[in-house]
Design a protein around this motif. Structure first.
Motif, PDB file in Angstrom:
ATOM      1  N   LEU A  69       0.824  -1.204   0.000  1.00 13.30           N
ATOM      2  CA  LEU A  69       0.000   0.000   0.000  1.00 13.30           C
ATOM      3  C   LEU A  69       0.860   1.257   0.000  1.00 13.30           C
ATOM      4  O   LEU A  69       0.511   2.270  -0.620  1.00 13.30           O
ATOM      5  CB  LEU A  69      -0.928   0.010   1.221  1.00 13.30           C
ATOM      6  CG  LEU A  69      -2.039  -1.047   1.223  1.00 13.30           C
ATOM      7  CD1 LEU A  69      -2.773  -1.050   2.557  1.00 13.30           C
ATOM      8  CD2 LEU A  69      -3.011  -0.814   0.074  1.00 13.30           C
ATOM      9  N   THR A  70       2.002   1.199   0.673  1.00 13.24           N
ATOM     10  CA  THR A  70       2.928   2.332   0.652  1.00 13.24           C
ATOM     11  C   THR A  70       3.464   2.566  -0.751  1.00 13.24           C
ATOM     12  O   THR A  70       3.576   3.713  -1.213  1.00 13.24           O
ATOM     13  CB  THR A  70       4.098   2.093   1.618  1.00 13.24           C
ATOM     14  OG1 THR A  70       3.598   2.051   2.958  1.00 13.24           O
ATOM     15  CG2 THR A  70       5.139   3.192   1.506  1.00 13.24           C
ATOM     16  N   HIS A  71       3.791   1.488  -1.453  1.00 12.96           N
ATOM     17  CA  HIS A  71       4.288   1.632  -2.819  1.00 12.96           C
ATOM     18  C   HIS A  71       3.189   2.160  -3.735  1.00 12.96           C
ATOM     19  O   HIS A  71       3.465   2.934  -4.660  1.00 12.96           O
ATOM     20  CB  HIS A  71       4.837   0.296  -3.316  1.00 12.96           C
ATOM     21  CG  HIS A  71       6.208   0.005  -2.800  1.00 12.96           C
ATOM     22  ND1 HIS A  71       7.295  -0.187  -3.625  1.00 12.96           N
ATOM     23  CD2 HIS A  71       6.686  -0.102  -1.538  1.00 12.96           C
ATOM     24  CE1 HIS A  71       8.376  -0.407  -2.897  1.00 12.96           C
ATOM     25  NE2 HIS A  71       8.027  -0.359  -1.624  1.00 12.96           N
ATOM     26  N   ARG A  72       1.948   1.770  -3.469  1.00 12.68           N
ATOM     27  CA  ARG A  72       0.835   2.336  -4.223  1.00 12.68           C
ATOM     28  C   ARG A  72       0.738   3.837  -3.963  1.00 12.68           C
ATOM     29  O   ARG A  72       0.523   4.626  -4.899  1.00 12.68           O
ATOM     30  CB  ARG A  72      -0.474   1.663  -3.827  1.00 12.68           C
ATOM     31  CG  ARG A  72      -1.693   2.238  -4.531  1.00 12.68           C
ATOM     32  CD  ARG A  72      -2.982   1.655  -3.981  1.00 12.68           C
ATOM     33  NE  ARG A  72      -4.117   2.252  -4.668  1.00 12.68           N
ATOM     34  CZ  ARG A  72      -4.650   3.434  -4.359  1.00 12.68           C
ATOM     35  NH1 ARG A  72      -4.129   4.153  -3.386  1.00 12.68           N
ATOM     36  NH2 ARG A  72      -5.672   3.904  -5.033  1.00 12.68           N
ATOM     37  N   LEU A  94      13.774   4.103  -3.301  1.00 11.87           N
ATOM     38  CA  LEU A  94      12.625   5.005  -3.316  1.00 11.87           C
ATOM     39  C   LEU A  94      11.806   4.900  -4.599  1.00 11.87           C
ATOM     40  O   LEU A  94      11.277   5.902  -5.092  1.00 11.87           O
ATOM     41  CB  LEU A  94      13.073   6.456  -3.085  1.00 11.87           C
ATOM     42  CG  LEU A  94      13.754   6.738  -1.741  1.00 11.87           C
ATOM     43  CD1 LEU A  94      14.179   8.199  -1.662  1.00 11.87           C
ATOM     44  CD2 LEU A  94      12.846   6.388  -0.580  1.00 11.87           C
ATOM     45  N   ASN A  95      11.707   3.699  -5.144  1.00 13.15           N
ATOM     46  CA  ASN A  95      10.890   3.501  -6.345  1.00 13.15           C
ATOM     47  C   ASN A  95       9.667   2.643  -6.007  1.00 13.15           C
ATOM     48  O   ASN A  95       9.434   2.286  -4.853  1.00 13.15           O
ATOM     49  CB  ASN A  95      11.721   2.861  -7.464  1.00 13.15           C
ATOM     50  CG  ASN A  95      12.375   1.561  -7.021  1.00 13.15           C
ATOM     51  OD1 ASN A  95      12.047   0.996  -5.978  1.00 13.15           O
ATOM     52  ND2 ASN A  95      13.328   1.081  -7.797  1.00 13.15           N
ATOM     53  N   VAL A  96       8.878   2.332  -7.016  1.00 14.55           N
ATOM     54  CA  VAL A  96       7.690   1.504  -6.843  1.00 14.55           C
ATOM     55  C   VAL A  96       8.009   0.103  -7.324  1.00 14.55           C
ATOM     56  O   VAL A  96       8.272  -0.112  -8.509  1.00 14.55           O
ATOM     57  CB  VAL A  96       6.490   2.089  -7.624  1.00 14.55           C
ATOM     58  CG1 VAL A  96       5.302   1.133  -7.574  1.00 14.55           C
ATOM     59  CG2 VAL A  96       6.104   3.449  -7.060  1.00 14.55           C
ATOM     60  N   ARG A  97       7.998  -0.857  -6.408  1.00 18.50           N
ATOM     61  CA  ARG A  97       8.329  -2.246  -6.733  1.00 18.50           C
ATOM     62  C   ARG A  97       7.216  -3.217  -6.361  1.00 18.50           C
ATOM     63  O   ARG A  97       7.054  -4.243  -7.008  1.00 18.50           O
ATOM     64  CB  ARG A  97       9.604  -2.677  -5.993  1.00 18.50           C
ATOM     65  CG  ARG A  97      10.816  -1.810  -6.265  1.00 18.50           C
ATOM     66  CD  ARG A  97      12.049  -2.288  -5.512  1.00 18.50           C
ATOM     67  NE  ARG A  97      11.844  -2.350  -4.075  1.00 18.50           N
ATOM     68  CZ  ARG A  97      11.931  -1.298  -3.261  1.00 18.50           C
ATOM     69  NH1 ARG A  97      12.195  -0.103  -3.764  1.00 18.50           N
ATOM     70  NH2 ARG A  97      11.742  -1.434  -1.966  1.00 18.50           N
TER      71      ARG A  97
END
Length: 244
Positions: A69-72, A94-97
């Motif tokens: 959810l944090t990555h979302r 600090l990317n979306v994985r």
């Protein structure tokens, strides 16, 4: 023009609801600063990290689900802000994985130019926005925004807005988060609390908001509190999909 031609015009219909639905856009282009979301995770006794040796892993309070959810949440912002201390201590990407979404621009506030040129953030697909008062010529994959040595949070946000950034997620560290809070230049705060206590092993105290949350969610045994100080947001629009 319609009124000048004698046509009856009703204005202000559902004005508050319209502003709330478009709160990020309205905030950015009315205040000429990015919309600001503050985010952190903490123990139940309000520590963000435990005592650790150099290069040891930071404390983890998020579960696999709340991490996703944090990555979302990251994917919903133009940029993600971290201070030099966080980059040096943890060397994050600090990317979306963990979610199928776009990675935000990494924004580093490094007033004194301390971050090493081989930090993981400089391997991002998009150039890092590097905000500093120091003269750096050793950085690759970076767009440099020079600020004065006494730049404030307001100065940083104004520079980012002029750079085309209209929404940012501030992830760390604790000192930077508290600076945003003290400056009152933020819109939403998302605070995740794990039931664990750190006690004497706690080393980094959480920021202090001094507000009552306006929404609370219980997810995977963790509590997620949502705070707001943005007057354009209506409580009914603070739904799970937009802010958790």
């Amino acid at each position: 023009m319609l009124q000048e031609h004698g046509i009856e015009v009703v204005t202000g219909v559902l004005e508050a609801e319209c502003k709330s639905l478009n709160s990020r856009f309205m905030t950015a282009h009315t205040l000429h600063r990015p919309w600001v979301t503050l985010k952190w995770a903490q123990s139940s006794d309000m520590f963000m990290d435990h005592k650790r040796e150099k290069n040891a892993a930071a404390a983890r309070f998020s579960t696999p689900l709340t991490s996703a959810l944090t990555h979302r949440l990251r994917s919903l912002h133009d940029g993600i802000i971290a201070a030099s201390g966080t980059i040096i201590a943890d060397n994050p990407s600090l990317n979306v994985r963990l979610f199928d979404g776009n990675s935000p621009r990494v924004i580093v506030l490094d007033r004194r130019g301390l971050i090493p040129a081989d930090a993981a953030i400089f391997n991002a697909d998009k150039p890092v926005i590097y905000v500093s008062a120091a003269k750096r010529q050793d950085l690759h994959n970076a767009e440099i925004i020079e600020v004065s040595p006494d730049a404030t949070i307001a100065d940083y946000l104004n520079a980012l807005y002029n750079h085309g950034i209209t929404s940012v997620l501030v992830e760390g560290g604790a000192t930077l988060l508290q600076q945003f809070i003290d400056s009152r230049l933020w819109d939403i705060a998302r605070v995740e609390t794990h039931p664990e206590t750190l006690g004497e092993n706690g080393s980094v105290s959480s920021p202090v908001l001094g507000l009552t949350p306006i929404k609370n969610y219980s997810i995977d045994g963790n509590s997620i509190d949502i705070y707001s100080q943005n007057s354009t947001i209506l409580p009914n629009d603070l739904d799970f999909c937009n802010f958790v």
